[in-house]
Write a protein that holds these residues in place. Structure first.
Motif, PDB file in Angstrom:
ATOM      1  N   UNK A 133      -7.836  -1.185  -2.968  1.00 42.88           N
ATOM      2  CA  UNK A 133      -7.225   0.137  -2.964  1.00 42.88           C
ATOM      3  C   UNK A 133      -7.155   0.605  -4.409  1.00 42.88           C
ATOM      4  N   UNK A 134      -7.779   1.740  -4.702  1.00 39.61           N
ATOM      5  CA  UNK A 134      -7.749   2.317  -6.037  1.00 39.61           C
ATOM      6  C   UNK A 134      -6.627   3.351  -6.075  1.00 39.61           C
ATOM      7  N   UNK A 135      -5.680   3.164  -6.981  1.00 45.81           N
ATOM      8  CA  UNK A 135      -4.555   4.094  -7.123  1.00 45.81           C
ATOM      9  C   UNK A 135      -4.793   4.900  -8.385  1.00 45.81           C
ATOM     10  N   UNK A 136      -4.852   6.224  -8.242  1.00 44.93           N
ATOM     11  CA  UNK A 136      -5.164   7.134  -9.356  1.00 44.93           C
ATOM     12  C   UNK A 136      -3.880   7.613 -10.033  1.00 44.93           C
ATOM     13  N   UNK A 137      -3.967   8.114 -11.267  1.00 44.80           N
ATOM     14  CA  UNK A 137      -2.780   8.653 -11.961  1.00 44.80           C
ATOM     15  C   UNK A 137      -2.139   9.833 -11.227  1.00 44.80           C
ATOM     16  N   UNK A 138      -2.907  10.514 -10.392  1.00 47.50           N
ATOM     17  CA  UNK A 138      -2.360  11.628  -9.613  1.00 47.50           C
ATOM     18  C   UNK A 138      -1.562  11.146  -8.409  1.00 47.50           C
ATOM     19  N   UNK A 139      -1.632   9.840  -8.112  1.00 44.94           N
ATOM     20  CA  UNK A 139      -0.927   9.276  -6.968  1.00 44.94           C
ATOM     21  C   UNK A 139      -1.805   9.103  -5.741  1.00 44.94           C
ATOM     22  N   UNK A 140      -3.042   9.581  -5.793  1.00 41.66           N
ATOM     23  CA  UNK A 140      -3.928   9.428  -4.635  1.00 41.66           C
ATOM     24  C   UNK A 140      -4.368   7.977  -4.498  1.00 41.66           C
ATOM     25  N   UNK A 141      -4.601   7.556  -3.265  1.00 40.84           N
ATOM     26  CA  UNK A 141      -5.014   6.188  -2.952  1.00 40.84           C
ATOM     27  C   UNK A 141      -6.367   6.241  -2.254  1.00 40.84           C
ATOM     28  N   UNK A 142      -7.326   5.491  -2.793  1.00 39.45           N
ATOM     29  CA  UNK A 142      -8.682   5.493  -2.254  1.00 39.45           C
ATOM     30  C   UNK A 142      -9.115   4.067  -1.934  1.00 39.45           C
ATOM     31  N   UNK A 177       0.842  -1.203   0.000  1.00 40.78           N
ATOM     32  CA  UNK A 177       0.000   0.000   0.000  1.00 40.78           C
ATOM     33  C   UNK A 177       0.873   1.247   0.000  1.00 40.78           C
ATOM     34  N   UNK A 178       1.885   1.259   0.829  1.00 39.60           N
ATOM     35  CA  UNK A 178       2.740   2.439   0.959  1.00 39.60           C
ATOM     36  C   UNK A 178       3.488   2.758  -0.334  1.00 39.60           C
ATOM     37  N   UNK A 179       3.957   1.718  -1.031  1.00 38.54           N
ATOM     38  CA  UNK A 179       4.773   1.931  -2.231  1.00 38.54           C
ATOM     39  C   UNK A 179       4.003   1.725  -3.533  1.00 38.54           C
ATOM     40  N   UNK A 180       2.677   1.776  -3.488  1.00 41.01           N
ATOM     41  CA  UNK A 180       1.885   1.687  -4.724  1.00 41.01           C
ATOM     42  C   UNK A 180       2.182   2.934  -5.553  1.00 41.01           C
ATOM     43  N   UNK A 181       2.755   2.720  -6.728  1.00 40.18           N
ATOM     44  CA  UNK A 181       3.147   3.865  -7.556  1.00 40.18           C
ATOM     45  C   UNK A 181       2.042   4.213  -8.546  1.00 40.18           C
ATOM     46  N   UNK A 182       2.043   5.452  -8.963  1.00 43.34           N
ATOM     47  CA  UNK A 182       1.028   5.875  -9.924  1.00 43.34           C
ATOM     48  C   UNK A 182       1.392   5.391 -11.320  1.00 43.34           C
ATOM     49  N   UNK A 183       0.353   5.181 -12.119  1.00 42.20           N
ATOM     50  CA  UNK A 183       0.512   4.755 -13.509  1.00 42.20           C
ATOM     51  C   UNK A 183      -0.305   5.694 -14.386  1.00 42.20           C
ATOM     52  N   UNK A 184      -0.311   5.430 -15.671  1.00 46.43           N
ATOM     53  CA  UNK A 184      -1.043   6.312 -16.587  1.00 46.43           C
ATOM     54  C   UNK A 184      -2.557   6.162 -16.455  1.00 46.43           C
ATOM     55  N   UNK A 185      -3.024   5.021 -15.920  1.00 46.49           N
ATOM     56  CA  UNK A 185      -4.465   4.786 -15.710  1.00 46.49           C
ATOM     57  C   UNK A 185      -4.711   4.316 -14.284  1.00 46.49           C
TER      58      UNK A 185
END
Length: 88
Positions: free
Chosen positions: A52-61, A32-40
């Motif tokens: 956990x939804x990881x957004x392109x902006x880097x936010x984690x929901x 969770x801590x190191x989940x990196x952002x991607x293009x989608x």
């Protein structure tokens, strides 16, 4: 007869089980801590419909998929205070 649990968080009743049963693998704190952002957007599953939804902006929901009266629902969990995944 109780339903069978599947990795996508669903429960199937009776003989409708055509998919292979897979035990859920909970997320680790470092994942969770190191989940990196991607293009989608992408999802990291935690089992039981929680992911956990990881957004392109880097936010984690944190989101939870579930069924109520036969309809699929989506619950967005609050992210106000950081919570540890460790059980104390």
């Amino acid at each position: 007869m109780p339903g069978r649990r599947f990795a996508f968080g669903g429960v199937l009743e009776g003989n409708a089980c055509a998919q292979q049963e897979i035990p859920p693998m909970p997320l680790k704190e470092l994942e969770v801590r190191y989940a990196s952002r991607r293009s989608k957007d992408y999802k990291l599953g935690d089992g039981g419909g929680l992911y956990l939804l990881v957004r392109p902006t880097g936010s984690r929901l944190w989101r939870m998929k579930y069924r109520f009266n036969g309809k699929e629902k989506l619950l967005s969990l609050p992210t106000g205070s950081p919570a540890s995944l460790r059980s104390e």
